[in-house]
Design a protein around this motif. Structure first.
Motif, PDB file in Angstrom:
ATOM      1  N   ASP A   1       0.830  -1.208   0.000  1.00 30.86           N
ATOM      2  CA  ASP A   1       0.000   0.000   0.000  1.00 30.86           C
ATOM      3  C   ASP A   1       0.865   1.259   0.000  1.00 30.86           C
ATOM      4  O   ASP A   1       0.508   2.267  -0.637  1.00 30.86           O
ATOM      5  CB  ASP A   1      -0.932   0.006   1.210  1.00 30.86           C
ATOM      6  N   TRP A   2       1.965   1.220   0.716  1.00 27.80           N
ATOM      7  CA  TRP A   2       2.862   2.379   0.730  1.00 27.80           C
ATOM      8  C   TRP A   2       3.531   2.565  -0.633  1.00 27.80           C
ATOM      9  O   TRP A   2       3.689   3.686  -1.101  1.00 27.80           O
ATOM     10  CB  TRP A   2       3.913   2.216   1.830  1.00 27.80           C
ATOM     11  N   PHE A   3       3.922   1.467  -1.246  1.00 29.80           N
ATOM     12  CA  PHE A   3       4.471   1.550  -2.605  1.00 29.80           C
ATOM     13  C   PHE A   3       3.436   2.168  -3.548  1.00 29.80           C
ATOM     14  O   PHE A   3       3.738   3.075  -4.332  1.00 29.80           O
ATOM     15  CB  PHE A   3       4.866   0.150  -3.080  1.00 29.80           C
ATOM     16  N   ASP A   4       2.209   1.692  -3.455  1.00 30.04           N
ATOM     17  CA  ASP A   4       1.155   2.170  -4.353  1.00 30.04           C
ATOM     18  C   ASP A   4       0.877   3.654  -4.175  1.00 30.04           C
ATOM     19  O   ASP A   4       0.657   4.376  -5.159  1.00 30.04           O
ATOM     20  CB  ASP A   4      -0.138   1.376  -4.124  1.00 30.04           C
TER      21      ASP A   4
ATOM     22  N   THR B   1       3.356   5.790  -5.944  1.00 29.63           N
ATOM     23  CA  THR B   1       3.258   5.742  -7.410  1.00 29.63           C
ATOM     24  C   THR B   1       1.982   6.414  -7.908  1.00 29.63           C
ATOM     25  O   THR B   1       1.926   6.867  -9.049  1.00 29.63           O
ATOM     26  CB  THR B   1       3.270   4.279  -7.911  1.00 29.63           C
ATOM     27  N   LYS B   2       0.977   6.493  -7.037  1.00 23.67           N
ATOM     28  CA  LYS B   2      -0.336   6.995  -7.448  1.00 23.67           C
ATOM     29  C   LYS B   2      -0.401   8.510  -7.473  1.00 23.67           C
ATOM     30  O   LYS B   2      -1.066   9.097  -8.350  1.00 23.67           O
ATOM     31  CB  LYS B   2      -1.396   6.439  -6.495  1.00 23.67           C
ATOM     32  N   TYR B   3       0.286   9.160  -6.518  1.00 26.38           N
ATOM     33  CA  TYR B   3       0.159  10.608  -6.393  1.00 26.38           C
ATOM     34  C   TYR B   3       1.473  11.309  -6.721  1.00 26.38           C
ATOM     35  O   TYR B   3       2.563  10.772  -6.480  1.00 26.38           O
ATOM     36  CB  TYR B   3      -0.267  10.986  -4.970  1.00 26.38           C
ATOM     37  N   CYS B   4       1.354  12.518  -7.218  1.00 27.81           N
ATOM     38  CA  CYS B   4       2.527  13.303  -7.586  1.00 27.81           C
ATOM     39  C   CYS B   4       3.079  14.047  -6.382  1.00 27.81           C
ATOM     40  O   CYS B   4       2.325  14.612  -5.572  1.00 27.81           O
ATOM     41  CB  CYS B   4       2.181  14.318  -8.675  1.00 27.81           C
TER      42      CYS B   4
ATOM     43  N   ALA C   1       8.911  20.434  -2.640  1.00 24.09           N
ATOM     44  CA  ALA C   1       7.960  21.509  -2.341  1.00 24.09           C
ATOM     45  C   ALA C   1       6.802  20.931  -1.530  1.00 24.09           C
ATOM     46  O   ALA C   1       6.755  19.728  -1.253  1.00 24.09           O
ATOM     47  CB  ALA C   1       7.451  22.124  -3.639  1.00 24.09           C
ATOM     48  N   ALA C   2       5.883  21.805  -1.135  1.00 28.81           N
ATOM     49  CA  ALA C   2       4.710  21.344  -0.399  1.00 28.81           C
ATOM     50  C   ALA C   2       3.930  20.343  -1.247  1.00 28.81           C
ATOM     51  O   ALA C   2       3.672  20.577  -2.432  1.00 28.81           O
ATOM     52  CB  ALA C   2       3.827  22.527  -0.025  1.00 28.81           C
ATOM     53  N   ILE C   3       3.563  19.229  -0.653  1.00 28.94           N
ATOM     54  CA  ILE C   3       2.802  18.200  -1.357  1.00 28.94           C
ATOM     55  C   ILE C   3       1.328  18.558  -1.278  1.00 28.94           C
ATOM     56  O   ILE C   3       0.744  18.621  -0.191  1.00 28.94           O
ATOM     57  CB  ILE C   3       3.065  16.820  -0.728  1.00 28.94           C
TER      58      ILE C   3
ATOM     59  N   ASP D   1      -7.560  12.212   2.916  1.00 31.30           N
ATOM     60  CA  ASP D   1      -7.697  10.878   3.509  1.00 31.30           C
ATOM     61  C   ASP D   1      -6.460  10.010   3.292  1.00 31.30           C
ATOM     62  O   ASP D   1      -6.271   9.012   4.004  1.00 31.30           O
ATOM     63  CB  ASP D   1      -8.925  10.169   2.945  1.00 31.30           C
ATOM     64  N   ASP D   2      -5.614  10.359   2.320  1.00 34.58           N
ATOM     65  CA  ASP D   2      -4.426   9.551   2.022  1.00 34.58           C
ATOM     66  C   ASP D   2      -3.126  10.218   2.453  1.00 34.58           C
ATOM     67  O   ASP D   2      -2.059   9.604   2.318  1.00 34.58           O
ATOM     68  CB  ASP D   2      -4.353   9.260   0.518  1.00 34.58           C
ATOM     69  N   MET D   3      -3.215  11.451   2.973  1.00 33.15           N
ATOM     70  CA  MET D   3      -1.986  12.180   3.266  1.00 33.15           C
ATOM     71  C   MET D   3      -1.150  11.512   4.360  1.00 33.15           C
ATOM     72  O   MET D   3       0.083  11.438   4.260  1.00 33.15           O
ATOM     73  CB  MET D   3      -2.294  13.627   3.639  1.00 33.15           C
ATOM     74  N   ALA D   4      -1.777  11.027   5.412  1.00 37.50           N
ATOM     75  CA  ALA D   4      -1.022  10.379   6.487  1.00 37.50           C
ATOM     76  C   ALA D   4      -0.319   9.129   5.960  1.00 37.50           C
ATOM     77  O   ALA D   4       0.846   8.866   6.299  1.00 37.50           O
ATOM     78  CB  ALA D   4      -1.952  10.028   7.648  1.00 37.50           C
ATOM     79  N   THR D   5      -1.005   8.363   5.136  1.00 39.04           N
ATOM     80  CA  THR D   5      -0.388   7.175   4.540  1.00 39.04           C
ATOM     81  C   THR D   5       0.765   7.563   3.627  1.00 39.04           C
ATOM     82  O   THR D   5       1.821   6.910   3.620  1.00 39.04           O
ATOM     83  CB  THR D   5      -1.435   6.372   3.740  1.00 39.04           C
ATOM     84  N   TYR D   6       0.560   8.636   2.881  1.00 35.65           N
ATOM     85  CA  TYR D   6       1.602   9.099   1.964  1.00 35.65           C
ATOM     86  C   TYR D   6       2.877   9.463   2.740  1.00 35.65           C
ATOM     87  O   TYR D   6       3.979   9.057   2.370  1.00 35.65           O
ATOM     88  CB  TYR D   6       1.107  10.312   1.177  1.00 35.65           C
ATOM     89  N   TYR D   7       2.712  10.200   3.824  1.00 39.32           N
ATOM     90  CA  TYR D   7       3.890  10.600   4.594  1.00 39.32           C
ATOM     91  C   TYR D   7       4.559   9.412   5.280  1.00 39.32           C
ATOM     92  O   TYR D   7       5.787   9.375   5.417  1.00 39.32           O
ATOM     93  CB  TYR D   7       3.525  11.688   5.606  1.00 39.32           C
ATOM     94  N   ALA D   8       3.763   8.433   5.696  1.00 37.49           N
ATOM     95  CA  ALA D   8       4.357   7.225   6.274  1.00 37.49           C
ATOM     96  C   ALA D   8       5.190   6.499   5.222  1.00 37.49           C
ATOM     97  O   ALA D   8       6.293   6.008   5.503  1.00 37.49           O
ATOM     98  CB  ALA D   8       3.260   6.310   6.812  1.00 37.49           C
ATOM     99  N   ALA D   9       4.687   6.442   3.993  1.00 31.73           N
ATOM    100  CA  ALA D   9       5.416   5.791   2.908  1.00 31.73           C
ATOM    101  C   ALA D   9       6.666   6.583   2.533  1.00 31.73           C
ATOM    102  O   ALA D   9       7.740   6.001   2.299  1.00 31.73           O
ATOM    103  CB  ALA D   9       4.497   5.649   1.698  1.00 31.73           C
ATOM    104  N   TYR D  10       6.537   7.887   2.474  1.00 30.46           N
ATOM    105  CA  TYR D  10       7.657   8.784   2.165  1.00 30.46           C
ATOM    106  C   TYR D  10       8.761   8.612   3.211  1.00 30.46           C
ATOM    107  O   TYR D  10       9.951   8.483   2.881  1.00 30.46           O
ATOM    108  CB  TYR D  10       7.106  10.206   2.133  1.00 30.46           C
ATOM    109  N   ARG D  11       8.372   8.594   4.479  1.00 33.86           N
ATOM    110  CA  ARG D  11       9.345   8.420   5.561  1.00 33.86           C
ATOM    111  C   ARG D  11      10.070   7.072   5.427  1.00 33.86           C
ATOM    112  O   ARG D  11      11.281   6.987   5.524  1.00 33.86           O
ATOM    113  CB  ARG D  11       8.650   8.497   6.924  1.00 33.86           C
ATOM    114  N   ARG D  12       9.285   6.017   5.178  1.00 36.07           N
ATOM    115  CA  ARG D  12       9.895   4.688   5.107  1.00 36.07           C
ATOM    116  C   ARG D  12      10.821   4.567   3.900  1.00 36.07           C
ATOM    117  O   ARG D  12      11.888   3.947   3.989  1.00 36.07           O
ATOM    118  CB  ARG D  12       8.818   3.600   5.057  1.00 36.07           C
TER     119      ARG D  12
END
Length: 380
Positions: A243-246, A249-252, A291-293, A299-310
């Motif tokens: 899910d973190w990989f996805d 890849t899903k968002y810019c 830059a600012a994302i 609803d997906d921002m927390a997941t996005y940052y968790a994936a970015y961190r990892r």
């Protein structure tokens, strides 16, 4: 030998050989004909457009003759021969890949264990011997980076490296840039600080796809160079948490640079970029230029940052890095769409002077393909 059968009223044919059963559409075969009326003999470019092929094209007859497949098309009443080996190489009737993040044939992902086998060659050898150049470029294409030793210790020598395979890509930094300590630098690369592994210029679209860093002076303590395979990092993230990989890849993400007067560069691309069929084609990672994302839903921002961190933690893992020191006359080249590079901090005593420039991967791959075509026994 094999068998050929015309099916669906001539809409396609089925070819059965020792390699299995492959189907080819009539329109595909006609579009990919290699007769002198369809392709220019000298360069192989098409002499016809798709509009010149009837939308009602069908296969009227087909037979195998030795190593060729002869196909007669209607309503043209034209017979064209196809090399069976060529058809085998270009067959498209195969299972669709369902897993995202697959890598192209010839790509080999790696981690710190590659330290014992860094793709390295001698500058004089690759400059004067086409086999040596072919073998080195093949390793660069496979691993995404390579090192050269034994080069001249003269300013501008990095241009001779680029001339081995392509052309310099000039940017707002000029045809090349200097990497050494400066007062009030316009970029953190010009300080003695260590830098996290990153891809260069993610704020450009397209990014420079090749970077060369060439050492002219290196007496300061520290400053070792590191490289990390971004593809390996992305695939490790996928294995740990699909899910973190996805989500990466899903968002810019957004990147920007505005460190010089009259320059304001911006881009909007995923950190992990896939082709429409799921091939892993690029990684952009550079926290200094992020830059600012704003393109990720709430609803997906927390997941996005968790994936970015990892992803950052994986990139920072020492087990992922290959480290080496550049001495005067040595350089390394990286595929800037795949391999991240970094630098350990260095002291203010002594000197450290590198010159860098950008080029493009299409030139490198073109040179390699031409050399492999000339010498098909290219080393693995």
């Amino acid at each position: 030998m094999g068998n050929v059968m015309i099916e669906a009223g001539g809409a396609y044919l089925a070819l059965e050989t020792g390699m299995g059963r492959q189907r080819f559409h009539a329109v595909w075969l006609r579009d990919n004909a290699w007769d002198a009326e369809t392709r220019a003999p000298g360069n192989g470019q098409r002499l016809i457009a798709l509009r010149d092929i009837s939308p009602d094209i069908r296969i009227e007859a087909a037979e195998i003759a030795g190593t060729d497949l002869n196909v007669t098309f209607a309503p043209e009443c034209k017979t064209i021969s196809y090399d069976l080996n060529w058809l085998e190489v270009h067959a498209y009737d195969r299972p669709t890949l369902t897993e995202t993040g697959w890598t192209a044939p010839g790509i080999e992902v790696w981690d710190g264990r590659l330290m014992a086998n860094v793709p390295v060659a001698n500058f004089g050898a690759v400059s004067g011997n086409v086999e040596a150049k072919r073998d080195w470029l093949a390793k660069v294409a496979r691993y995404g980076f390579g090192k050269l030793t034994g080069g001249p210790v003269t300013p501008g020598a990095l241009f001779k490296v680029v001339e081995l395979f392509g052309y310099v890509r000039e940017t707002n930094y000029g045809r090349h840039f200097e990497v050494r300590t400066e007062v009030n630098p316009t970029n953190l690369a010009y300080t003695g600080l260590g830098l996290q592994a990153h891809t260069d210029n993610p704020y450009r679209d397209p990014v420079p796809t090749v970077q060369v860093l060439y050492c002219l002076e290196s007496s300061a303590a520290g400053g070792e160079n590191m490289v990390v395979d971004g593809f390996a990092a992305a695939l490790r993230l996928r294995e740990e948490n699909p899910d973190w990989f996805d989500v990466l890849t899903k968002y810019c993400a957004r990147f920007e640079y505005a460190g010089e007067k009259g320059v304001r560069l911006r881009s909007r691309r995923p950190m992990i970029e896939l082709s429409p069929d799921g091939e892993l084609i690029a990684v952009r990672f550079n926290n200094r230029s992020a830059a600012a994302i704003t393109d990720v839903p709430f609803d997906d921002m927390a997941t996005y940052y968790a994936a970015y961190r990892r992803l950052g933690e994986i990139i920072d893992d020492p087990a992922m890095e290959v480290t080496f020191r550049l001495n005067p006359g040595e350089c390394f080249i990286v595929d800037n769409t795949r391999v991240l590079h970094a630098r350990k901090g260095y002291s203010g005593s002594g000197t450290r002077w590198l010159q860098g420039c950008y080029a493009d991967k299409d030139g490198l791959l073109s040179t390699l393909a031409a050399l492999e075509h000339r010498m098909p026994e290219a080393a693995e």
